[in-house]
Write an enzyme that holds these catalytic residues in place. Structure first.
Site, PDB file in Angstrom:
ATOM      1  N   GLU A 283      66.034 105.693  40.977  1.00 38.80           N
ATOM      2  CA  GLU A 283      65.102 105.369  39.902  1.00 38.80           C
ATOM      3  C   GLU A 283      63.662 105.745  40.216  1.00 38.80           C
ATOM      4  OE1 GLU A 283      66.881 103.244  41.805  1.00 38.80           O
ATOM      5  OE2 GLU A 283      65.745 101.440  42.315  1.00 38.80           O
ATOM      6  N   HIS A 307      71.061 103.171  33.497  1.00 41.15           N
ATOM      7  CA  HIS A 307      70.783 102.313  34.654  1.00 41.15           C
ATOM      8  C   HIS A 307      69.426 102.664  35.280  1.00 41.15           C
ATOM      9  CE1 HIS A 307      71.863  99.778  38.153  1.00 41.15           C
ATOM     10  NE2 HIS A 307      71.119 100.662  38.811  1.00 41.15           N
ATOM     11  N   GLU A 308      69.219 103.943  35.530  1.00 44.73           N
ATOM     12  CA  GLU A 308      67.958 104.343  36.172  1.00 44.73           C
ATOM     13  C   GLU A 308      66.772 104.074  35.246  1.00 44.73           C
ATOM     14  OE1 GLU A 308      68.552 104.620  39.122  1.00 44.73           O
ATOM     15  OE2 GLU A 308      70.667 105.135  39.020  1.00 44.73           O
ATOM     16  N   HIS A 311      65.691 100.504  35.374  1.00 42.58           N
ATOM     17  CA  HIS A 311      64.850 100.207  36.536  1.00 42.58           C
ATOM     18  C   HIS A 311      63.353 100.342  36.217  1.00 42.58           C
ATOM     19  CE1 HIS A 311      67.278  99.253  39.988  1.00 42.58           C
ATOM     20  NE2 HIS A 311      68.069 100.291  39.816  1.00 42.58           N
ATOM     21  N   GLU A 330      68.705  95.007  41.362  1.00 40.08           N
ATOM     22  CA  GLU A 330      69.950  95.602  40.871  1.00 40.08           C
ATOM     23  C   GLU A 330      70.732  94.722  39.896  1.00 40.08           C
ATOM     24  OE1 GLU A 330      70.335  98.576  40.997  1.00 40.08           O
ATOM     25  OE2 GLU A 330      69.124  99.234  42.700  1.00 40.08           O
ATOM     26  N   ASP A 387      71.529 100.075  54.485  1.00 42.23           N
ATOM     27  CA  ASP A 387      72.464 101.129  54.054  1.00 42.23           C
ATOM     28  C   ASP A 387      73.903 100.771  54.404  1.00 42.23           C
ATOM     29  OD1 ASP A 387      70.480 102.743  53.037  1.00 42.23           O
ATOM     30  OD2 ASP A 387      70.169 103.787  54.944  1.00 42.23           O
ATOM     31  N   TYR A 395      74.483  93.978  42.558  1.00 39.86           N
ATOM     32  CA  TYR A 395      74.584  94.507  41.202  1.00 39.86           C
ATOM     33  C   TYR A 395      75.411  93.574  40.316  1.00 39.86           C
ATOM     34  CZ  TYR A 395      73.181  99.082  43.141  1.00 39.86           C
ATOM     35  OH  TYR A 395      72.506 100.093  43.755  1.00 39.86           O
TER      36      TYR A 395
HETATM   37 ZN   LIG Z   1      69.991 100.526  40.554  1.00 44.09          ZN
END
Ligand SMILES: [Zn+2]
Length: 614
Positions: A283, A307-308, A311, A330, A387, A395
């Site tokens: 994003e 979705h992006e 953001h 998220e 990560d 989410y």
């Molecule tokens: Zn996201």
């Protein structure tokens, strides 16, 4: 002394830089950037100032006013922390700015350098950034915590005929270099050499460092809407396909504005990256970065963009203070994405999207069954690489939490609350507690109706979470259940299915089934050859888990074509987690051969999957 963030050396007692001016000279042959970062503090500061770095070579630190040196040291020398990198400590005396002169390393975790052969056009090299979660520090020294917001300007020096794009506004048209403007970043002989050009950008809205982004290569562009232009390397055909796929961007922005308030970033441009891009989308403000795998001519590509785009309000406007509060980014964005999808694609598509999410959330509970900490909405991430534990939990559990609140207070009330929340905290970085306080203040009594503590601090899926129900969702789940009895869906039952229906169908099948059933399903519907990677990967994962060796070749081709972690994780995991020695060996061989084509973040993630099952 206290750290502001478990993933940064930034000290809460030290001032946060408000502005950084970057000068960057790109050396494609050496896969290195020579640069300087001029950091400006809100006021003069005396004493230590800790910055995050990872694999950066620091040449000097100067006072920009006197050009005298500023003393610096590496407190953790010589062993950088495997997760955090290496702190750089500046010793300031009544100074409000510091110019750090540095070079990146070819192994910078934020950068992927692609040779011409690794690009779609095969003609020019390409480089792009991915700074989330904690990789900005491998690009330039900074207080690399989302708690620290800053504005920036950037001056990039590139070889002809490459051009740059940034998640920022273009400040001027590309031009010839001017002697002296590189300052200490690089000698004029390099900066002004023949065949170099300079591009300048500015971001005047304060962003967290993880949203810093650029790409440079043989990039072309096409307008697709009032505020939207799509950029890509790879020629006219790819641009045409991308322009068709994202033609609805303006409609989505308007839907977002109606739901969440004004779009605050000016432009909403898109950059389609080469197949090695490790995420579906990133994003980056004003310029979303996308994997080419979303271009497939159906609704789901638009959902990644939704979705992006979402953001732009949740994540970029209101940002999680640290990664322990990642659900604020998220969970809200997943909720917002589905509201946008509902407006532009209808309730059925939104329900399908929710159903796939629900399946994913349940799968994560299984993945983390031995480490339930990571099933919490607000986990403890001290010493944990974000990560490595990246999952659907922030989410989908975050989505479920917000949906639960919506069901409690009703949609009209919740919509008013959301707009108010966004207006109140825009351009701020907040934590879960701040959200909960605001929630309780604006929806009085909510804490007596919903067990907020269980939602935020508890493990697993709370009992008042809800499996999304719709006719299409129920139909697909019942067909999945039929498969367990040996029945494959009939042609007319799947006639209208797109990728998402198939994805939901496969994900609702048992994790391991009779190999003969896999073969029968594939004989009917050719799922292993689907051009939709969501479908293909879901099928291949099931096939490997079920011990079907005949799909190893297709798995290998897939792992060598794309570097999106959403596909690498399940496929490598499926190969190594069973007892089949042959599968484990091929996982290692494929990774050894494909490693160089993956982004450094993806390389690290696959390495950790292989190490866990060695
Ligand atoms: Zn996201």
């Amino acid at each position: 002394m206290a750290r502001l963030d478990p993933h940064s050396y930034t000290e809460s007692s030290q001032p946060l830089a408000k502005h950084v001016a970057l000068t960057l000279y790109f050396d494609f042959a050496a896969r290195t950037i020579h640069g300087s970062a001029l950091l400006t503090l809100p006021a003069a500061h005396t004493g230590p100032l800790l910055l995050d770095t990872r694999s950066l070579l620091i040449h000097s630190v100067l006072d920009p006013h006197t050009t005298g040196p500023i003393p610096f040291s590496f407190p953790s020398d010589p062993t950088p922390d495997p997760v955090l990198g290496q702190p750089l400590c500046l010793s300031l005396s009544a100074q409000s700015a510091a110019l750090v002169v540095f070079s990146t390393s070819p192994s910078s975790s934020a950068l992927q350098w692609l040779s011409p052969a690794q690009t779609a056009s095969k003609a020019q090299p390409f480089v792009y950034t991915q700074c989330q979660s904690i990789h900005a520090r491998s690009l330039f020294p900074c207080q690399d915590t989302p708690a620290a917001r800053l504005v920036f300007s950037a001056r990039l020096n590139l070889p002809h005929p490459l051009t740059a794009v940034m998640a920022a506004a273009r400040a001027a048209a590309p031009r010839d270099p001017v002697p002296g403007e590189a300052g200490s970043a690089c000698p004029d002989a390099l900066w002004c050499a023949a065949g170099r050009s300079v591009e300048e950008f500015i971001m005047d809205r304060p962003i967290p460092p993880y949203l810093f982004a650029f790409a440079a290569g043989d990039i072309a562009a096409r307008d697709v809407g009032l505020r939207t232009r799509v950029h890509a390397e790879g020629g006219a055909a790819l641009l045409d396909a991308a322009a068709r796929e994202f033609a609805g961007a303006e409609e989505m922005i308007r839907a977002g504005e109606a739901l969440f308030g004004p779009y605050e970033w000016g432009r909403f441009d898109l950059l389609v990256l080469p197949p090695s891009f490790p995420y579906g989308g990133m994003e980056n403000p004003m310029m979303v970065f996308l994997t080419p795998t979303v271009i497939k001519g159906d609704a789901s590509g638009a959902q990644v963009v939704a979705h992006e785009l979402a953001h732009s309000w949740t994540g970029n406007l209101i940002t999680n203070k640290t990664n322990e509060h990642f659900w604020l980014n998220e969970g809200f964005t997943t909720y917002a994405e589905r509201r946008i999808v509902e407006v532009v694609q209808g309730e059925e598509m939104a329900a399908l999207n929710m159903g796939i999410g629900w399946r994913g959330l349940n799968d994560e509970m299984d993945r983390f069954k031995d480490n339930m900490e990571f099933t919490k909405l607000k986990p403890n991430l001290e010493g944990i690489d974000p990560d490595e534990i990246y999952s659907q939990v922030p989410y989908e559990k975050g989505f479920q939490f917000l949906w639960r609140i919506e069901r409690q207070v009703g949609r009209p009330t919740f919509d008013v609350f959301l707009k108010k929340y966004i207006a109140k905290f825009k351009f701020q970085s907040i934590d879960t507690e701040t959200f909960l306080e605001f929630l309780k203040a604006n929806l009085p009594g909510i804490e007596n109706q919903i067990d907020l503590k269980q939602w935020v601090e508890g493990t697993g899926i709370p009992p008042d979470a809800m499996e999304p129900l719709s006719s299409i969702y129920s139909k697909i789940v019942s067909l999945s259940n039929e498969f367990k009895l040996g029945n494959i869906p009939k042609k007319q039952e799947v006639a209208n299915w797109s990728g998402q229906e198939w994805e939901l169908y496969i994900e609702n099948l048992p994790k391991s089934v009779e190999p003969s059933q896999i073969a029968a399903l594939d004989a009917h519907y050719r799922l292993s050859e689907s051009r939709d990677y969501e479908v293909k990967v879901a099928f291949l994962q099931l096939a490997i888990s079920s011990g079907c060796k005949e799909y190893f070749g297709e798995v290998e081709r897939t792992l060598k074509q794309v570097g999106r972690m959403k596909y690498l994780r399940p496929l490598y995991t499926a190969l190594v987690q069973g007892n089949a020695e042959e599968a484990k060996l091929s996982a290692r061989r494929i990774f050894a051969e494909a490693r160089d084509t993956y982004h450094p973040i993806a390389q690290g993630v696959v390495e950790s999957i292989l190490a866990k099952h060695s």
